[in-house]
Design a protein around this motif. Structure first.
Motif, PDB file in Angstrom:
ATOM      1  N   LYS A  43       0.831  -1.200   0.000  1.00 39.51           N
ATOM      2  CA  LYS A  43       0.000   0.000   0.000  1.00 39.51           C
ATOM      3  C   LYS A  43       0.872   1.259   0.000  1.00 39.51           C
ATOM      4  N   ARG A  44       0.373   2.287  -0.641  1.00 38.23           N
ATOM      5  CA  ARG A  44       1.105   3.546  -0.732  1.00 38.23           C
ATOM      6  C   ARG A  44       1.006   4.312   0.581  1.00 38.23           C
ATOM      7  N   GLY A  45       2.148   4.840   1.027  1.00 36.36           N
ATOM      8  CA  GLY A  45       2.181   5.676   2.217  1.00 36.36           C
ATOM      9  C   GLY A  45       2.639   7.079   1.866  1.00 36.36           C
ATOM     10  N   TYR A  46       2.269   8.056   2.704  1.00 39.91           N
ATOM     11  CA  TYR A  46       2.618   9.454   2.447  1.00 39.91           C
ATOM     12  C   TYR A  46       3.315  10.059   3.653  1.00 39.91           C
ATOM     13  N   ASN A  47       4.259  10.938   3.361  1.00 34.17           N
ATOM     14  CA  ASN A  47       4.846  11.813   4.376  1.00 34.17           C
ATOM     15  C   ASN A  47       4.751  13.221   3.817  1.00 34.17           C
ATOM     16  N   ASP A  48       3.733  13.952   4.240  1.00 34.06           N
ATOM     17  CA  ASP A  48       3.430  15.263   3.669  1.00 34.06           C
ATOM     18  C   ASP A  48       4.084  16.358   4.493  1.00 34.06           C
ATOM     19  N   PHE A  49       4.764  17.300   3.837  1.00 33.63           N
ATOM     20  CA  PHE A  49       5.443  18.396   4.536  1.00 33.63           C
ATOM     21  C   PHE A  49       4.520  19.577   4.824  1.00 33.63           C
ATOM     22  N   ILE A  50       3.251  19.462   4.481  1.00 29.21           N
ATOM     23  CA  ILE A  50       2.358  20.612   4.594  1.00 29.21           C
ATOM     24  C   ILE A  50       2.238  21.106   6.035  1.00 29.21           C
ATOM     25  N   LEU A  51       2.420  20.198   7.004  1.00 32.68           N
ATOM     26  CA  LEU A  51       2.293  20.592   8.407  1.00 32.68           C
ATOM     27  C   LEU A  51       3.638  20.917   9.044  1.00 32.68           C
ATOM     28  N   SER A  52       4.712  20.857   8.283  1.00 27.75           N
ATOM     29  CA  SER A  52       6.025  21.144   8.851  1.00 27.75           C
ATOM     30  C   SER A  52       6.144  22.627   9.207  1.00 27.75           C
ATOM     31  N   PRO A  53       6.625  22.946  10.395  1.00 29.18           N
ATOM     32  CA  PRO A  53       6.813  24.360  10.750  1.00 29.18           C
ATOM     33  C   PRO A  53       7.938  25.020   9.961  1.00 29.18           C
ATOM     34  N   TYR A  54       8.743  24.225   9.257  1.00 28.68           N
ATOM     35  CA  TYR A  54       9.869  24.766   8.501  1.00 28.68           C
ATOM     36  C   TYR A  54       9.552  24.986   7.025  1.00 28.68           C
ATOM     37  N   GLY A  55       8.321  24.648   6.596  1.00 29.15           N
ATOM     38  CA  GLY A  55       7.971  24.793   5.191  1.00 29.15           C
ATOM     39  C   GLY A  55       8.221  23.508   4.428  1.00 29.15           C
ATOM     40  N   HIS A  56       8.499  23.633   3.148  1.00 30.56           N
ATOM     41  CA  HIS A  56       8.732  22.443   2.325  1.00 30.56           C
ATOM     42  C   HIS A  56      10.221  22.155   2.212  1.00 30.56           C
ATOM     43  N   GLY A  57      10.531  20.955   1.716  1.00 30.24           N
ATOM     44  CA  GLY A  57      11.915  20.600   1.434  1.00 30.24           C
ATOM     45  C   GLY A  57      12.303  21.040   0.039  1.00 30.24           C
ATOM     46  N   TRP A  58      13.430  20.509  -0.463  1.00 26.09           N
ATOM     47  CA  TRP A  58      13.932  20.932  -1.766  1.00 26.09           C
ATOM     48  C   TRP A  58      14.523  19.755  -2.547  1.00 26.09           C
ATOM     49  N   HIS A  59      14.306  19.782  -3.862  1.00 26.98           N
ATOM     50  CA  HIS A  59      15.035  18.932  -4.795  1.00 26.98           C
ATOM     51  C   HIS A  59      16.191  19.775  -5.317  1.00 26.98           C
ATOM     52  N   LEU A  60      17.405  19.399  -4.978  1.00 27.28           N
ATOM     53  CA  LEU A  60      18.570  20.222  -5.279  1.00 27.28           C
ATOM     54  C   LEU A  60      19.228  19.846  -6.599  1.00 27.28           C
ATOM     55  N   ASP A  61      19.761  20.856  -7.262  1.00 28.33           N
ATOM     56  CA  ASP A  61      20.845  20.643  -8.211  1.00 28.33           C
ATOM     57  C   ASP A  61      22.088  20.638  -7.346  1.00 28.33           C
ATOM     58  N   ARG A  62      22.603  19.446  -7.022  1.00 33.14           N
ATOM     59  CA  ARG A  62      23.626  19.331  -5.994  1.00 33.14           C
ATOM     60  C   ARG A  62      24.923  20.052  -6.363  1.00 33.14           C
ATOM     61  N   SER A  63      25.348  19.957  -7.620  1.00 34.47           N
ATOM     62  CA  SER A  63      26.576  20.646  -8.012  1.00 34.47           C
ATOM     63  C   SER A  63      26.410  22.150  -7.857  1.00 34.47           C
ATOM     64  N   ALA A  64      25.245  22.677  -8.253  1.00 34.19           N
ATOM     65  CA  ALA A  64      24.980  24.110  -8.104  1.00 34.19           C
ATOM     66  C   ALA A  64      24.929  24.500  -6.630  1.00 34.19           C
ATOM     67  N   PHE A  65      24.368  23.635  -5.785  1.00 29.21           N
ATOM     68  CA  PHE A  65      24.304  23.917  -4.354  1.00 29.21           C
ATOM     69  C   PHE A  65      25.701  23.988  -3.754  1.00 29.21           C
ATOM     70  N   ASN A  66      26.579  23.068  -4.143  1.00 33.50           N
ATOM     71  CA  ASN A  66      27.953  23.093  -3.641  1.00 33.50           C
ATOM     72  C   ASN A  66      28.663  24.381  -4.044  1.00 33.50           C
ATOM     73  N   ARG A  67      28.482  24.780  -5.314  1.00 32.02           N
ATOM     74  CA  ARG A  67      29.101  26.029  -5.773  1.00 32.02           C
ATOM     75  C   ARG A  67      28.543  27.226  -5.005  1.00 32.02           C
ATOM     76  N   PHE A  68      27.249  27.205  -4.737  1.00 32.27           N
ATOM     77  CA  PHE A  68      26.606  28.280  -3.981  1.00 32.27           C
ATOM     78  C   PHE A  68      27.208  28.401  -2.586  1.00 32.27           C
ATOM     79  N   MET A  69      27.407  27.270  -1.910  1.00 29.11           N
ATOM     80  CA  MET A  69      27.936  27.310  -0.551  1.00 29.11           C
ATOM     81  C   MET A  69      29.370  27.845  -0.533  1.00 29.11           C
ATOM     82  N   VAL A  70      30.179  27.469  -1.521  1.00 27.96           N
ATOM     83  CA  VAL A  70      31.541  27.998  -1.592  1.00 27.96           C
ATOM     84  C   VAL A  70      31.507  29.510  -1.822  1.00 27.96           C
ATOM     85  N   LYS A  71      30.597  29.955  -2.684  1.00 27.67           N
ATOM     86  CA  LYS A  71      30.467  31.388  -2.958  1.00 27.67           C
ATOM     87  C   LYS A  71      30.080  32.156  -1.698  1.00 27.67           C
TER      88      LYS A  71
END
Length: 352
Positions: free
Chosen positions: A60-88
């Protein structure tokens, strides 16, 4: 000698078009806000992640919905771009970055600081003197292992990845992540920026070899053994001529610190990807290490409190991983699932 308050980032990573490590939970937003870089991050064009869909422990399909998270939603990253961003961001804070420079060795000096020997991408040798060293060399844990620290290893995984082009797909692709357990391991799927859809298979070394999972035919045959994941790529075509392979080990250092140094991120501990802790753990480690270093300079404290926190976190990880793998009992008579369930009983951190 550098000013003790200076921060120098030695960045060995070359420019890469793709890196594994894509989805982060909502808690990362709080970490980025504490670092004062959330607004800049939110302008980077990463895709929002609104939760996950899973087939784990049951058909059976299960869900973990971020709608109730106090931190908002998560992210699908472009990981290489994220690494470059952090160095910058490090550079924008006024700190020095030595790009494409690799750590080679270190020697404890008479002044109780560290002489670090580095080499850049042109082969030029560089020597730095540092009051404190933070080992962030990832799975190599280069500095820590040279100081005699040992990796306490558990049953690791192998990840084989194929990316698909979803630009020609007629219907909208869900912005949730997808997880499906099957007899030989588990599949993870996520959309990425630039109309890329990623499928990652996590399994053990024996299954990779036996199934020929480093080759596209063997990998696609394994995908066909799933009930739901194989349906996700209808209308897409593979971007990779053969799957990309990555090690996904599970370990921690026996002691993640010493005189004038500490280890963070995967240098201190690498966690099974099922626990979704990698990138957020690295950021959290970085912030905790900064606090520990501040106390080191201001109050002369050693890093034992940091080590105790690492031990606490490792114990929490083991409990969480054990819960996840024991929740899947459809194929526990042998093979991959028995191996993973047995492994959760064999790995316990030593006292620090």
């Amino acid at each position: 000698m550098e000013n003790p308050q200076d921060v120098i980032l030695v960045d060995a990573e070359p420019a890469m078009p793709f890196r594994i490590g894509e989805t982060v939970p909502p808690e990362i937003n709080e970490a980025l806000r504490k670092l004062g870089i959330y607004h800049e991050f939110s302008q980077e064009g990463h895709l929002p992640c609104y939760g996950s869909v899973s087939y784990w422990g049951s058909p059976k399909r299960g869900y973990n919905d971020f709608i109730l998270s106090p931190y908002g939603h998560g992210w699908h990253l472009d990981r290489s771009a994220f690494n470059r961003f952090m160095v910058k961001q490090v550079e924008k804070k006024g700190h020095r970055v030595l790009g494409q420079t690799t750590y080679k060795a270190a020697r404890r000096s008479e002044s109780n600081s560290w002489d670090l020997h580095l080499v850049d991408n042109m082969g030029k040798m560089i020597t730095l003197n540092a009051s404190v060293v933070v080992d962030a060399t990832g799975q190599r844990a280069s500095f820590a292992t040279q100081q005699g620290r040992k990796k306490l290893e558990d049953q690791g995984l192998i990840c084989t990845v194929t990316r698909f082009d979803m630009s020609l797909k007629n219907q909208e692709v869900s912005k949730t992540t997808h997880l499906e357990a099957f007899r030989h391991g588990w599949f993870y799927a996520t959309p990425l920026p630039d109309k890329v859809f990623l499928l990652a298979l996590f399994t053990d070394v024996e299954t990779v070899k036996r199934g020929g999972l480093h080759y596209q035919d063997g990998w696609m045959q394994m995908l066909e053994k799933t009930e739901h994941t194989k349906l996700l790529i209808k209308g897409m075509h593979a971007m990779d001529s053969r799957p990309l392979g990555f090690a996904a080990p599970s370990y921690h250092l026996d002691v993640p610190y010493g005189k004038g140094w500490l280890a963070i991120g995967d240098s201190a501990a690498a966690y099974d990807p099922i626990t979704s802790g990698g990138i957020l753990k690295a950021l959290s480690d970085g912030m905790r290490s900064a606090s520990a270093i501040h106390k080191f300079f201001g109050q002369g404290e050693n890093f034992s409190n940091y080590g105790a926190e690492c031990e606490r976190r490792n114990n929490e990880y083991l409990e969480r991983r054990e819960t996840y793998y024991h929740a899947e009992n459809r194929w526990n008579r042998g093979g991959f699932w028995k191996k993973m369930q047995d492994a959760t009983h064999t790995f316990r951190p030593q006292s620090i």
